[in-house]
Design a protein around this motif. Structure first.
Motif, short mmCIF file in Angstrom:
data_model
loop_
_atom_site.label_atom_id
_atom_site.label_comp_id
_atom_site.label_asym_id
_atom_site.label_seq_id
_atom_site.Cartn_x
_atom_site.Cartn_y
_atom_site.Cartn_z
N THR A 179 0.83 -1.20 0.00
CA THR A 179 0.00 0.00 0.00
C THR A 179 0.87 1.26 0.00
OG1 THR A 179 -1.66 -1.22 1.23
CG2 THR A 179 -1.89 1.18 1.17
N ILE A 180 1.85 1.30 0.89
CA ILE A 180 2.73 2.48 0.96
C ILE A 180 3.48 2.68 -0.35
CG2 ILE A 180 4.77 3.45 2.07
CD1 ILE A 180 3.89 2.12 4.66
N LEU A 181 4.09 1.57 -0.81
CA LEU A 181 4.92 1.62 -2.02
C LEU A 181 4.11 2.10 -3.22
CD1 LEU A 181 7.74 0.59 -3.03
CD2 LEU A 181 6.63 -1.55 -3.57
N GLN A 182 2.94 1.52 -3.42
CA GLN A 182 2.16 1.86 -4.62
C GLN A 182 1.46 3.21 -4.48
OE1 GLN A 182 3.13 0.28 -6.90
NE2 GLN A 182 3.26 -1.92 -6.55
N LEU A 183 1.03 3.57 -3.26
CA LEU A 183 0.43 4.90 -3.08
C LEU A 183 1.43 5.98 -3.49
CD1 LEU A 183 -1.68 5.16 0.20
CD2 LEU A 183 -2.41 5.61 -2.14
N LEU A 184 2.70 5.80 -3.06
CA LEU A 184 3.72 6.78 -3.42
C LEU A 184 3.91 6.82 -4.94
CD1 LEU A 184 5.87 8.77 -2.26
CD2 LEU A 184 7.50 6.91 -2.46
N THR A 185 3.95 5.64 -5.56
CA THR A 185 4.11 5.59 -7.02
C THR A 185 2.94 6.28 -7.72
OG1 THR A 185 5.09 3.43 -6.64
CG2 THR A 185 4.67 4.03 -8.92
N PHE A 186 1.72 6.00 -7.27
CA PHE A 186 0.54 6.59 -7.90
C PHE A 186 0.54 8.11 -7.70
CE2 PHE A 186 -1.99 2.44 -7.03
CZ PHE A 186 -1.27 1.81 -8.02
N TRP A 187 0.84 8.53 -6.49
CA TRP A 187 0.84 9.96 -6.17
C TRP A 187 1.84 10.70 -7.05
CZ3 TRP A 187 -2.20 13.02 -3.28
CH2 TRP A 187 -1.73 14.29 -2.98
N ASN A 188 2.99 10.08 -7.31
CA ASN A 188 4.07 10.75 -8.03
C ASN A 188 4.00 10.58 -9.55
OD1 ASN A 188 5.23 11.85 -5.80
ND2 ASN A 188 6.81 10.29 -5.56
N GLU A 189 3.06 9.79 -10.06
CA GLU A 189 3.02 9.49 -11.49
C GLU A 189 2.85 10.79 -12.29
OE1 GLU A 189 2.84 8.24 -15.16
OE2 GLU A 189 1.10 9.30 -14.40
N TYR A 190 3.62 10.90 -13.36
CA TYR A 190 3.58 12.16 -14.13
C TYR A 190 3.22 12.00 -15.61
CZ TYR A 190 5.13 16.36 -16.50
OH TYR A 190 5.19 17.45 -17.31
N LEU A 191 4.01 11.21 -16.37
CA LEU A 191 3.85 11.24 -17.83
C LEU A 191 2.49 10.72 -18.30
CD1 LEU A 191 7.06 10.27 -19.80
CD2 LEU A 191 5.72 12.36 -19.93
N PHE A 192 1.99 9.64 -17.68
CA PHE A 192 0.69 9.12 -18.10
C PHE A 192 -0.43 10.09 -17.72
CE2 PHE A 192 3.19 5.33 -18.51
CZ PHE A 192 2.58 4.62 -19.52
N SER A 193 -0.31 10.69 -16.53
CA SER A 193 -1.31 11.68 -16.13
C SER A 193 -1.31 12.85 -17.11
CB SER A 193 -1.01 12.21 -14.73
OG SER A 193 -0.98 11.16 -13.81
N LEU A 194 -0.12 13.27 -17.52
CA LEU A 194 -0.02 14.40 -18.44
C LEU A 194 -0.64 14.08 -19.79
CD1 LEU A 194 1.23 17.24 -19.10
CD2 LEU A 194 3.21 15.98 -19.98
N THR A 195 -0.30 12.91 -20.35
CA THR A 195 -0.70 12.62 -21.73
C THR A 195 -2.10 12.03 -21.82
OG1 THR A 195 0.49 10.54 -21.53
CG2 THR A 195 1.61 12.32 -22.64
N ILE A 196 -2.59 11.36 -20.78
CA ILE A 196 -3.92 10.74 -20.87
C ILE A 196 -4.98 11.56 -20.15
CG2 ILE A 196 -5.29 8.71 -20.28
CD1 ILE A 196 -2.74 7.06 -20.81
N THR A 197 -4.76 11.86 -18.88
CA THR A 197 -5.74 12.69 -18.16
C THR A 197 -5.65 14.12 -18.65
OG1 THR A 197 -5.36 11.27 -16.27
CG2 THR A 197 -6.61 13.27 -15.89
N GLY A 198 -4.44 14.59 -18.89
CA GLY A 198 -4.26 15.89 -19.50
C GLY A 198 -4.26 17.05 -18.52
N THR A 199 -4.26 18.26 -19.07
CA THR A 199 -4.06 19.46 -18.26
C THR A 199 -5.35 20.20 -17.96
OG1 THR A 199 -3.60 20.66 -20.28
CG2 THR A 199 -1.70 19.83 -19.09
N GLY A 200 -6.49 19.61 -18.28
CA GLY A 200 -7.77 20.27 -17.95
C GLY A 200 -7.85 20.53 -16.46
N PRO A 201 -8.21 21.77 -16.05
CA PRO A 201 -8.19 22.13 -14.64
C PRO A 201 -9.10 21.24 -13.78
CG PRO A 201 -8.69 24.04 -16.01
CD PRO A 201 -8.66 22.86 -16.92
N ASP A 202 -10.16 20.66 -14.38
CA ASP A 202 -11.07 19.83 -13.60
C ASP A 202 -10.48 18.48 -13.23
OD1 ASP A 202 -12.87 21.81 -13.84
OD2 ASP A 202 -14.02 20.87 -15.46
N VAL A 203 -9.60 17.97 -14.10
CA VAL A 203 -9.17 16.58 -13.93
C VAL A 203 -7.70 16.41 -13.62
CG1 VAL A 203 -10.99 15.57 -15.35
CG2 VAL A 203 -8.89 16.37 -16.44
N ARG A 204 -6.87 17.43 -13.85
CA ARG A 204 -5.43 17.24 -13.75
C ARG A 204 -5.01 16.96 -12.31
NH1 ARG A 204 -4.05 23.50 -15.13
NH2 ARG A 204 -4.42 24.32 -13.05
#
Lengths: 276, 297
Positions: free
Chosen positions: A199-224
């Motif tokens: 839980t600790i290990l993966q929560l940190l990984t999820f919290w810190n994830e960048y490139l997939f969030s940028l390219t898939i979720t994107g920069t829309g203020p509601d979802v970023r």
């Protein structure tokens, strides 16, 4: 659990603290810059602020809409971790209780997957998100992140569940306990340190994830997420003080958690690498 | 081994692994396989219809000077970062297990950059390396004005700066991992060597190192793959591959061709090359750090 006798080596001592200095200087620079104007950052880079611009924090918070971004990050991380555990715990239970060729093939599949960095397939993943109609949403990240976390989570949890004493399983089975009872009453409680580590290990990984969030979720203020929101403060005329303040605000939650439970967290994260 | 013999042999419980396998297949294996398909398509951006052109992309990629620069930069990046990071991290990790004064603080500090995400690391160094930033301020402070430069905008320092950031965050974290592994070694072996009068260097490299060599190999592989595959994020935040192509790595080229230059076929040919390089590098590391762990048992 003993360790070698304390040995004196001046060179090693000096070098180990030199590295602390190298680690610390950028972080110190970040924190003092957070309360300065651009001009003061340029002219007196390492001095404490002459007048403390606490309003940089407020400006960063509003300009990058960090409040909403933090909520998005929390939401994505929590759903993703729940899904990860929901998928990995039963799989680990099955693998820990079975010892045949099929089980070894499945374990081998996850071991191979552990070596493949998820980034390798970034673009096809974006295509997948478009195909299933979840491009530009947080939901895709909630579904995708657990997949990237599964190999390590399953392998770690299997190792912890293998420590359940066979006698205990047999006596519970004699009492008529089915898989569900065995899993929830015997295996999960005994493998709890493993569950916490994952839980600790993966929560940190999820919290810190960048490139997939940028390219898939994107920069829309509601979802970023917060990792995507903060770099939006960079422009042709970046206010470095505001950027530093935003960075401090974003990094702070992780450090607060770490300072509260650094032993636990260090154990969890090293277990991830040592056993994986 | 009596444990294994009394384990359940009916494979029915293995149905419980199906959801996670399906998940893994859809979101990890599927996209990985799709790379090889997309590499054979002419595809001008995600909103257009692709057409099949077979191996034509491969010729285009291999004739492109940008691709050559990216291969060169990626090779430089891993060839410097990994051989510097792994031995230094091992030595620091060994130092931590000798419990020097303040080792608890040291290990907490070494560990801390590992908590900072790549995008935050990027933002920290955006300030530190900017023309009026921390590094140049430090250089001016100690009278080395002539060394000051726009670190990320100067073709000769852009890639070295990125490698330095890899080392900044990677060494300490890896050292803590080594320390955790070294702490599990039997203390008698090292005490016996100390009684025999073996020096610190000798104990570290001749006794401790062979005993954890398999683990050194694992961490070297992980750091290698991590550096090779994920450098795109930091480059995107700090240099955008420039100036020119001076900091374009293969990982960044995959990203840039797909999103800024709208050439998905090209991007995925590079992706496949990256994957093959990753596999080749793993075999190389395995061969370099092979097998003497068996001798020490």
């Amino acid at each position: 659990m003993n360790t070698p006798r304390r040995s004196r080596s001046p060179l090693a001592t000096v070098l180990s603290w030199l590295y602390v200095l190298i680690l610390g200087i950028p972080l110190y620079y970040l924190v003092v810059s957070a309360m300065k104007s651009n001009i003061e950052i340029f002219t007196r880079p390492f001095a404490l602020p002459a007048n403390w611009l606490w309003e940089n924090f407020g400006t960063a918070w509003q300009t990058a809409d960090l409040g909403r971004a933090l909520l998005n990050s929390v939401l994505v991380s929590l759903v993703a971790i729940a899904l990860t555990l929901g998928l990995a715990v039963p799989a680990a239970y099955a693998l820990a209780r079975t010892d045949n060729r099929l089980a070894r093939v499945i374990t081998g599949t996850f071991s191979a997957g552990f070596l493949i960095p998820p980034f390798a397939a970034l673009i096809p993943t974006v295509v997948l998100a478009i195909q299933v109609g979840l491009y530009g949403t947080r939901e895709f990240q909630m579904l995708f992140l657990p997949a990237s976390a599964l190999p390590l989570s399953v392998l770690l949890l299997t190792q912890f569940m293998r420590t359940v004493p066979q006698a205990l399983v047999e006596s519970a089975a004699l009492d008529g306990a089915g898989h569900w009872l065995l899993l929830t009453r015997v295996f999960v409680p005994i493998a709890m340190p493993g569950v916490v580590s994952v839980t600790i290990l993966q929560l940190l990984t999820f919290w810190n994830e960048y490139l997939f969030s940028l390219t898939i979720t994107g920069t829309g203020p509601d979802v970023r997420t917060v990792q995507v929101a903060l770099p939006m403060l960079v422009s042709d005329a970046t206010n470095l003080g505001v950027l530093a303040a935003g960075t401090v605000l974003t990094v702070l939650p992780v450090y607060v958690v770490y300072s509260l439970m650094n032993r636990r967290m260090q154990e969890a994260l090293t277990a991830g690498a040592v056993k994986g | 081994m009596s444990l294994t013999s009394t384990r359940v042999h009916s494979p029915r419980v293995l149905w419980l692994t199906v959801p996670s396998l399906v998940w893994f297949a859809v979101f990890s294996v599927g996209p990985l396989a799709a790379m090889f398909v997309i590499a054979t398509l002419r595809w001008k951006g995600l909103l257009y219809e692709p057409t099949y052109i077979g191996l034509e992309n491969i010729g285009r990629v291999f004739a492109d000077p940008t691709f050559h620069a990216a291969v060169r930069n990626s090779v430089i990046q891993v060839a410097i970062a990994i051989p510097v990071m792994i031995p230094l991290a091992f030595m620091l990790g060994y130092h931590l297990t000798t419990k020097p004064r303040g080792y608890r603080i040291l290990s907490v500090l070494y560990f801390s950059p590992g908590l900072i995400s790549i995008s935050m690391t990027g933002m920290i160094f955006y300030g530190v390396l900017s023309p009026n930033g921390g590094v140049n301020g430090l250089l001016r402070g100690i009278g080395l004005d002539s060394w000051a430069t726009a670190w990320l905008a100067d073709p000769s320092t852009a890639l070295p700066s990125l490698i330095a950031i890899d080392l900044w965050r990677g060494i300490g974290w890896t050292a803590v991992l080594f320390a955790a592994r070294l702490a599990s070694l039997p203390a008698e072996v090292i005490e016996a060597a100390q009684i025999d009068g073996a020096g610190r260097m000798r104990i570290m490299w001749r006794i401790a190192f062979p005993m954890v060599k398999d683990y050194v190999r694992t961490l070297a592989m992980l750091q290698f793959l991590w550096t090779l595959f994920t450098s795109a994020a930091l480059i995107l935040l700090l240099t955008k591959g420039g100036p020119g192509t001076s900091s374009t790595t293969l990982s960044y080229l995959v990203y840039a061709k797909a999103f800024s230059q709208r050439d998905l076929g090209y991007s995925q040919v590079v992706g496949v090359v990256l994957l093959l390089l990753g596999v080749a590098g793993m075999f190389l590391i395995r061969a370099l750090l092979r097998g003497s762990e068996e001798d020490s048992r």
